[in-house]
Design a protein around this motif. Structure first.
Motif, PDB file in Angstrom:
ATOM      1  N   SER A   2      -9.195   1.173  11.342  1.00 20.67           N
ATOM      2  CA  SER A   2      -9.855   1.610  10.014  1.00 20.67           C
ATOM      3  C   SER A   2      -8.691   0.955   8.727  1.00 20.67           C
ATOM      4  N   LYS A  51      -7.675   7.877   1.811  1.00 24.33           N
ATOM      5  CA  LYS A  51      -9.065   7.549   2.506  1.00 24.33           C
ATOM      6  C   LYS A  51      -9.071   7.654   4.172  1.00 24.33           C
ATOM      7  N   TYR A  77       0.752  -1.231  -0.032  1.00 26.99           N
ATOM      8  CA  TYR A  77       0.010   0.064  -0.043  1.00 26.99           C
ATOM      9  C   TYR A  77       0.841   1.214  -0.078  1.00 26.99           C
ATOM     10  N   ASP A 116      -9.495  -2.761   8.775  1.00 27.90           N
ATOM     11  CA  ASP A 116     -10.707  -2.826   8.124  1.00 27.90           C
ATOM     12  C   ASP A 116     -10.450  -3.044   6.656  1.00 27.90           C
ATOM     13  N   ARG A 117      -9.761  -1.926   6.214  1.00 30.09           N
ATOM     14  CA  ARG A 117      -9.881  -1.623   5.055  1.00 30.09           C
ATOM     15  C   ARG A 117      -9.058  -2.796   4.225  1.00 30.09           C
TER      16      ARG A 117
END
Ligand code: MTE
Length: 301
Positions: free
Chosen positions: A136, A107, A99, A139-140
């Motif tokens: 977060s 985001k 990533y 979760d992504r």
């Protein structure tokens, strides 16, 4: 080169340095709380948090990849290349991959969190972080339900990190959390301090902050996050398991074998310094104590 995430701040996401006190007082007055969280829910936290000035935060550091004295990181970390930056997320996730930090931040909901930081060496500061919840990001990435732990790794770049020449720790610096700790709303990945890029010596461009644990759990300059079932290898536990447990929750009742953890020296508290009593879970017990129900915290250090 400015890092791209800065442009992702919306006006209301960043409090200018001068407005800090006001906003903090407003929040404290309104909710009886001292924790800053503009974009997210207001979470309970210790009251009376007066952030240290940036000069304390950025000049009294532990970042052994740049040397072991408190001023080494400020002197030596300037040469760390922090853009572009890639974080590998792998293991038990539905969307593993490399990533790009700018994609992560595009985001991310950046919040402001004023947290106490209590080092295992018995000093403390208050740091106004900007960051987003680790939950977060997990979760992504599609962290799989039932996975038990999350492991983290710091970048290892000998040409830019002079401290890596010395085998002080088993490099790369590694840390880990239990999944419920990782998903807790107080656990953040920080990318800024005082609304500015996080200084290299504080763990640019992205570092972990877990305010109820000793500071060494807050691994800096993260390049890898792995979701797994085995308890992660952690560098300090590997160096000395008697002194540095996997949990390392701040606990005034369990002394370090070589010093007391009952009190802490407040950095920047003036010529003669000052000490304060250390709070269980660094003052965040209301939020996190239930994570450890039924565990003997004098054994699970
Ligand atoms: N992360 C890495 N990669 N290397 C380190 O030496 N030191 C830890 C933690 N994260 C360290 C690290 C320790 S002991 C503390 S107390 C905090 O970072 C200090 O964070 P600060 O310098 O931003 O105050």
């Amino acid at each position: 080169m400015p890092r791209i995430w800065k442009s992702k701040f919306k006006d209301h996401d960043v409090t200018p340095r001068g407005a800090y006190l006001n906003r903090r007082q407003i929040m404290a007055g309104a909710a009886g709380l001292g924790l800053g969280s503009l974009a997210g829910p207001v979470l309970a936290a210790p009251t009376g948090l007066e952030p240290n000035p940036m000069k304390d935060i950025a000049n009294y550091n532990n970042y052994y990849e740049f040397g072991t004295s408190k001023t080494d990181p400020a002197e030596n970390a300037g040469g760390l290349t922090t853009a572009p930056w890639t974080v590998k997320i792998d293991g038990m996730v539905d969307k593993p991959g490399d990533y790009q930090l700018e994609d992560i931040l595009a985001k991310a909901q950046i919040e402001e969190r004023i947290y106490r930081m209590r080092c295992v060496e018995a000093w403390s500061m208050v740091i106004p972080w900007n960051g987003f919840t680790l939950a977060s990001l997990l979760d992504r990435a599609g962290a799989q339900p039932g996975a038990k732990y999350v492991a983290f790794e710091t970048v290892q770049r000998p040409e830019e990190m002079p401290g890596l020449r010395y085998p002080v720790l088993n490099w790369p610096y590694r840390e880990g959390l239990r999944m419920d700790e990782a998903m807790h709303p107080l656990t953040i990945l920080a990318t800024g301090i005082y609304g500015e890029d996080i200084p290299n010596q504080n763990g640019a461009p992205i570092r972990l902050v877990v305010p109820w644990k000793y500071g060494f759990k807050g691994i800096k300059s993260i390049v890898r996050i792995t979701v797994q079932n085995e308890e992660p290898f952690t560098s300090w536990n590997d160096a000395n398991a008697q002194e540095y447990g996997f949990y390392s929750n701040v606990n005034p009742d369990v002394n370090h074998p070589r010093w007391s953890q009952a009190t802490e020296r407040v950095i920047g508290a003036g010529l003669f310094g000052s000490r304060r009593e250390t709070d269980m879970f660094n003052g965040y017990g209301e939020e996190v104590a239930s994570l450890y129900d039924g565990m003997d915290l004098s054994k699970n250090i």
